[in-house]
Design an enzyme around this catalytic site. Structure first.
Site, short mmCIF file in Angstrom:
data_model
loop_
_atom_site.label_atom_id
_atom_site.label_comp_id
_atom_site.label_asym_id
_atom_site.label_seq_id
_atom_site.Cartn_x
_atom_site.Cartn_y
_atom_site.Cartn_z
N HIS A 160 -3.76 -1.62 -1.17
CA HIS A 160 -3.23 -2.87 -1.74
C HIS A 160 -2.66 -2.60 -3.14
O HIS A 160 -3.18 -3.08 -4.14
CB HIS A 160 -4.38 -3.88 -1.81
CG HIS A 160 -3.95 -5.30 -1.98
ND1 HIS A 160 -3.28 -5.77 -3.09
CD2 HIS A 160 -4.10 -6.38 -1.18
CE1 HIS A 160 -3.05 -7.04 -2.97
NE2 HIS A 160 -3.52 -7.45 -1.82
N GLU A 264 2.38 -2.91 -0.28
CA GLU A 264 1.15 -2.34 0.25
C GLU A 264 1.36 -1.64 1.59
O GLU A 264 1.82 -2.29 2.55
CB GLU A 264 0.12 -3.47 0.42
CG GLU A 264 -0.06 -4.34 -0.81
CD GLU A 264 -0.64 -5.70 -0.47
OE1 GLU A 264 -0.28 -6.69 -1.12
OE2 GLU A 264 -1.46 -5.78 0.46
O1 TA6 Z 1 -1.92 -8.64 0.30
C1 TA6 Z 1 -1.62 -9.98 0.09
C2 TA6 Z 1 -2.89 -10.81 0.17
O2 TA6 Z 1 -3.46 -10.75 1.46
C3 TA6 Z 1 -2.57 -12.23 -0.26
O3 TA6 Z 1 -2.65 -13.14 0.83
C4 TA6 Z 1 -3.60 -12.53 -1.36
O4 TA6 Z 1 -4.76 -13.09 -0.80
C5 TA6 Z 1 -3.82 -11.12 -1.92
O5 TA6 Z 1 -3.88 -10.30 -0.75
C6 TA6 Z 1 -4.99 -10.96 -2.86
O6 TA6 Z 1 -6.20 -11.16 -2.15
P1 TA6 Z 1 -7.57 -11.14 -3.00
O7 TA6 Z 1 -8.66 -11.31 -1.99
O8 TA6 Z 1 -7.62 -9.81 -3.71
O9 TA6 Z 1 -7.43 -12.26 -3.99
#
Ligand code: TA6
Length: 291
Positions: A160, A264
C-alpha cells in the site's frame, strides 16, 4: 544474534514494540527505514535526504495502529472484509531474520511473520510470510507467502505505497489507459480508463485490474518521478482521500491529501489460492527518475 552491519544496517529498539531498522546503501547514498511493526517501510531517502514516500506527521508509530504512510502491507485481506481492514500483517510484529550487504550487493534485510494464536483465532490457516527489502539505486520489496498448513487457503495482498508529492493536482500516473478498473466510489462499477496520464482532482479509490507491470508517477512540480515495476501482483490501486475523507482521519493532517498519492501493487480481484507447501511471491521495485 545481532543483524546490525556497521555502516549498512542499524537497529534501534523501540520502547513500545519492535525496532526500527535503518538500511544504508553507500554507493547510491540512499537510506530506508523500516518498523518491524507491520514490516512497514516508512522512508526511502535519496542523497538529498528527501523522503520519496509520504509519512504522515500524525502517524502512530507506537504499534497501536497501522502506520499512516510508507508502504504498509495488506495481507491476507485487502481493504474491508471479515478481517480487520487490510488484514493483520500491517499491525503484527514481524521478526528480523536476515541482513546482508556487499560491495556490489544491495543492502538487504528479511522479516518474517508466521501464523500464531492471534492470527489463527481470526484466520484459521497456517502460513509463513517473508518480506525482503533490498536497497541500492532501487527499493525492492518482495513478499513471499507459504502455506505451512495441510489445507488450501486463499488470500489477497498489496503493498500500500504512499508516495510523497508536491501538489496532487500536478501529478500524472501513466499508463493505465484502456485498463478496466473497479470504482470503489461508484458502487464498485467497472469502468475503462481513457486517460494515458491519470490525474487526480477529487477523492479517488480505484482498483485497476491486470494493470501494466510498469507505471510512472510523475511529480510535475518537482520534475521528478517514480518508476514502479511489479511482478506477481496483477492489479494496481490508485487512492487519494481528498478533502472530506482526510478530515475524518485522525492520523492525517487536513492538507496532507495534496502531498500524497497511493499507487499500490496488489493481488486483489483474483485472490491467490495456495495448496499446502506451495508459495506465492509478489515483488515491487521503485526507482527515482528525472522527467
Ligand atoms: O487502498 C485504498 C484503500 O483501500 C481505501 O479504500 C482507504 O480505505 C485506504 O485503503 C486506507 O485504508 P486504512 O485502513 O489504512 O485507512
Amino acid at each position: 544474534m545481532t543483524y546490525e552491519i556497521p555502516g549498512a544496517i542499524e537497529i534501534t529498539p523501540l520502547s513500545d514494540s519492535g525496532s526500527k531498522v535503518t538500511l544504508f546503501h553507500a554507493a547510491s547514498e540512499t537510506s530506508v527505514e523500516i518498523y518491524t511493526f507491520g514490516a512497514t517501510v516508512t522512508s526511502w531517502r535519496a542523497h538529498t535526504g528527501k523522503n520519496s514516500l509520504f509519512l504522515s506527521e500524525k502517524a502512530d508509530l507506537s504499534g497501536a495502529k497501522a502506520i499512516r504512510g510508507g508502504i504498509p502491507i495488506s495481507f491476507p485481506q485487502f481493504a474491508s472484509g471479515p478481517l480487520p481492514a487490510h488484514g493483520f500483517a500491517r499491525t503484527s510484529n514481524w521478526e528480523l531474520v536476515l541482513s546482508e550487504m556487499g560491495p556490489h550487493l544491495p543492502t538487504t534485510v528479511k522479516l518474517k511473520l508466521e501464523s500464531n494464536h492471534k492470527t489463527l483465532a481470526i484466520w484459521p490457516h497456517k502460513f509463513r510470510a517473508e518480506y525482503t527489502i533490498s536497497l541500492d539505486e532501487t527499493l525492492r520489496t518482495e513478499l513471499e507467502v507459504t502455506n505451512t498448513g495441510d489445507t488450501d487457503f486463499s488470500f489477497q495482498a498489496a503493498l500500500h505505497s504512499y508516495f510523497s508529492i508536491a501538489d496532487i493536482e500536478r501529478v500524472a500516473i501513466s499508463d493505465l489507459s484502456t485498463v478496466t478498473y473497479i470504482d470503489k466510489l461508484a458502487a464498485l462499477e467497472r469502468k475503462i480508463e481513457n486517460n494515458s496520464a491519470l490525474r487526480i482532482s477529487a477523492e479517488t479509490d480505484r482498483v485497476y485490474l491486470n494493470s501494466p507491470n510498469t507505471l510512472i508517477v510523475r511529480d510535475e512540480t518537482c520534475g521528478t518521478g517514480i518508476a514502479i515495476d511489479k511482478s506477481g501482483f496483477a492489479d494496481t490501486v490508485v487512492w487519494n482521500p481528498w478533502i472530506e475523507k482526510s478530515a475524518g482521519m485522525k492520523d492525517l493532517c487536513a492538507n496532507d491529501f495534496k502531498k500524497l498519492v497511493c499507487v499500490e501493487a496488489g493481488q486483489i480481484d483474483a485472490p491467490v489460492t495456495l495448496a499446502p507447501g506451495l508459495k506465492w511471491i509478489g515483488i515491487q521495485e521503485l526507482k527515482r527518475i528525472d522527467l
